[in-house]
Write a protein that holds these residues in place. Sequence first.
Motif, PDB file in Angstrom:
ATOM      1  N   ALA A 172       0.842  -1.198   0.000  1.00 59.96           N
ATOM      2  CA  ALA A 172       0.000   0.000   0.000  1.00 59.96           C
ATOM      3  C   ALA A 172       0.873   1.243   0.000  1.00 59.96           C
ATOM      4  N   VAL A 173       0.504   2.208  -0.822  1.00 59.60           N
ATOM      5  CA  VAL A 173       1.203   3.496  -0.829  1.00 59.60           C
ATOM      6  C   VAL A 173       0.762   4.251   0.415  1.00 59.60           C
ATOM      7  N   SER A 174       1.733   4.718   1.224  1.00 58.01           N
ATOM      8  CA  SER A 174       1.357   5.342   2.496  1.00 58.01           C
ATOM      9  C   SER A 174       2.321   6.471   2.855  1.00 58.01           C
ATOM     10  N   GLU A 195      -6.434   5.803  -2.266  1.00 58.74           N
ATOM     11  CA  GLU A 195      -6.916   4.935  -1.188  1.00 58.74           C
ATOM     12  C   GLU A 195      -6.788   5.657   0.153  1.00 58.74           C
ATOM     13  N   SER A 196      -7.495   5.137   1.159  1.00 56.84           N
ATOM     14  CA  SER A 196      -7.571   5.834   2.450  1.00 56.84           C
ATOM     15  C   SER A 196      -6.206   6.046   3.097  1.00 56.84           C
ATOM     16  N   SER A 197      -5.277   5.077   2.940  1.00 55.58           N
ATOM     17  CA  SER A 197      -3.958   5.212   3.571  1.00 55.58           C
ATOM     18  C   SER A 197      -3.165   6.370   2.969  1.00 55.58           C
ATOM     19  N   ILE A 198      -3.244   6.530   1.641  1.00 54.26           N
ATOM     20  CA  ILE A 198      -2.491   7.615   1.005  1.00 54.26           C
ATOM     21  C   ILE A 198      -3.190   8.961   1.228  1.00 54.26           C
ATOM     22  N   VAL A 199      -4.516   8.960   1.314  1.00 55.98           N
ATOM     23  CA  VAL A 199      -5.243  10.196   1.621  1.00 55.98           C
ATOM     24  C   VAL A 199      -4.846  10.681   3.017  1.00 55.98           C
ATOM     25  N   ARG A 200      -4.790   9.734   3.967  1.00 53.59           N
ATOM     26  CA  ARG A 200      -4.388  10.081   5.332  1.00 53.59           C
ATOM     27  C   ARG A 200      -2.987  10.677   5.350  1.00 53.59           C
ATOM     28  N   LEU A 226      -6.183   0.408   9.800  1.00 51.56           N
ATOM     29  CA  LEU A 226      -4.774   0.107  10.055  1.00 51.56           C
ATOM     30  C   LEU A 226      -3.892   1.340   9.911  1.00 51.56           C
ATOM     31  N   SER A 227      -4.191   2.173   8.906  1.00 53.15           N
ATOM     32  CA  SER A 227      -3.362   3.357   8.660  1.00 53.15           C
ATOM     33  C   SER A 227      -3.379   4.297   9.860  1.00 53.15           C
ATOM     34  N   PHE A 228      -4.572   4.606  10.367  1.00 52.64           N
ATOM     35  CA  PHE A 228      -4.662   5.536  11.499  1.00 52.64           C
ATOM     36  C   PHE A 228      -4.147   4.902  12.784  1.00 52.64           C
ATOM     37  N   LEU A 229      -4.460   3.638  13.000  1.00 51.24           N
ATOM     38  CA  LEU A 229      -4.017   2.983  14.233  1.00 51.24           C
ATOM     39  C   LEU A 229      -2.498   2.897  14.282  1.00 51.24           C
TER      40      LEU A 229
END
Length: 762
Positions: A235-237, A280-285, A331-334
């Motif tokens: 995942a791109v993060s 995706e949500s992880s990259i937006v975050r 998972l990204s936020f946690l």
Amino acid sequence: MNPRYAVLSAISALSGIWLYKYHSITGFVLSAFLVIVIVLQFKKKSAFIVSFLPIFFFYSSLTLNPHASKLSAQSIRFSGQIVSIPKMDGRLLSFQFKANDENVIVQHRMKSSNEKNELSKLEINMTCLLKGNLKKPEPQSHFYGMDYLEYLSSKRIKWILETGSISSKHCAIKSQKSIKESVQIWRSRAIHHLEEYFSQNTASLMNALLFGYREGIKPETLEAYQRLGLTHLLAVSGFNVGIVSFILYSLLVRAGIIKELAYMLIVLCLPLYIVLTGGESSIVRAGMMGILLLCFIIFRKKISPVVLLSIVCIGMLFWNPSYAFELGFQLSFLMTFVLITSLAFFQSKSYVQLLILTSCLCSLFSFPIILYHFYEFSIWSIPLNILYIPFVSILLFPVSCMVLILTLTVPENLPFIVSIVEFIFGSSALFLERAQLLRGSIVLGKPAEWIFILYFISIFYFVYKWEVNKRLKVKSVVPFLLIIIIHACLPYVNPNAAVSFINVGQGDSILIELPFRKAVYLIDTGGSISFEKKEWEKRDEEYNVTKQAVLPFLKARGLRRVDGMIFSHGDMDHAGGGLFLLNHFNINTVYLPNRVNSNELEKLIEEEAKIQNINLLYLRKGMGWGNKDSFFSVLHPDSNRTSSNNGSIVLWVKLYEKSFLFTGDIEKEAEDEILKNYNYIHADILKAAHHGSGTSSTASFLKKLSPSYAVISAGKNNMYGHPSNDVLERLKEEKIVIYRTDLHGDISFVVGKQRIKIITAQ
């Protein structure tokens, strides 16, 4: 803002959304507990924090409820724009299509290789004129597994458009494109560009790292990443955002641009990078945190990382409350929260120690979420994360960037490095595929809500004690281990029995769990019938109903072995998944019908069982086993020379005061034989024979059995016309309540000493 205020505000917002979605008693109790804690801790200031809970509760009721569609179900012509990269998988072409300001999923079955070649020219942001029929997405038909309807609802998609024909002649590239559309087109072409030079798996892994596009990764490779807890590496993060921001900053400063202007230019570029990597949500975050942080730096303001994270969380939930249910968002936020609040642990640590600590902490906090979604965890997760995080960061990602630049600038030089790149990516994928075969996965099953909460309480307690004591103490990990033990042992203190009819389409698969889980039996496995296909028709992974439906069901129930796998007979729709389960699950004993003329599939199952030293028993009339609470009696076959269907094993099972009759595919002749041999037979629940075929479930058989319920296992809109209208009429005449897997999905009968409870997926 006080970091505690910010974090609790974000938790309140999440609680409001979850409370609206899942109206459970546990949810109300926990929400009430959260409110009480906030009020006691912050008194007057608590009103602001607590207000997020009702605000997001009512906001979710407005945004998550399906609104009236702008499209008419009677429409057959649709003019609009392709808004996702078209995906081809065998004969199936699918993409998102925007018509009348509403997105739909287009599904088209291609009829020839020439058509497939023609439609490969389609790309994102093309405007098209399509013809087809709208249909509603199917609701979830399994207790465990992906809810496709829920997934589409989170994307605000209400329809699936099934097209009869699509022609690239009816599609055109837009003459005027926005910046976002231009970036999306460039992304799509770059993805396809890599696919031209490298094998499908290597190109797909690079595309995942560069653009967050995972389509095309070999199922074996993707499964290995998932089972070993390494999916986050695809995942791109935040790591990617940090690298891109650093490179841009270095280039701009070297070009003589002042810092403040450089920061501003990066702020303008990051939204484009979010689009470039799929949004995706992880990259937006990660992107939004980067943008806000740079804005604060520009205006010389300070902000706590925890406050920043909380603001982004609340902002994303306001934009789309459905984010709360996405695994990537969770998972990204946690993980980001854990790393930010654990900075004290990382001081004065070497790179290796830092890597070990972060891997351990992230694996620990992600444990309940991984368990909730995948029902198992791998003991190899931590060591492999320690190995693969630097491997992906230092080697695979930079190599992917270099390769992309070469393909766009000097493609003629690529042949010299293709074999090296293929070796690096191929070897890493092969290593993980082999690693997942090691016995390292521990199945615990899907945790109940209260177990899920207790996991996090025990984890936070462990980290709190670690921080207070400045070192690890064994006793601080005892609560966490205790919750694992409770979770694993729960089925063994449950006095109820359960009989579950798993929806395997046109086939049978029935799971029987005895009280206190003294034993578990699986009657039939379902099976997918495959037909010979041309090369262009072959999918990346052919659908395997046993792998996609039965195996997840077993794992979600927390099963680590099956005491007996009973094959009623050797037809593909009953035993087709037998070989797969024998190779992917622990089986104590295999039961087969006692027949001389075993078919080819039965022989293969026999051979595989012998190779794996699994007990083999052949069932015939008169055999039985059990005790006063659970008893199994074999009523059929009587002769060992019967046909396949009429040679099916027929089992009468008593669980407490309720009785079940499992009939395989027997027909009238076998039913008459059973009535002749067992004059006083009765069953409370009947598994209707042969998927409700008109040649079974005769009036005399139903009258004699006098069941209260009948279960029909059949595929939706199957080619055989099962169940027969005649059978349905016979069942109604006897006032028997009918349950069908094609209408109700998975069906479970929970049997207690005093009563029976029936649960369906739909």
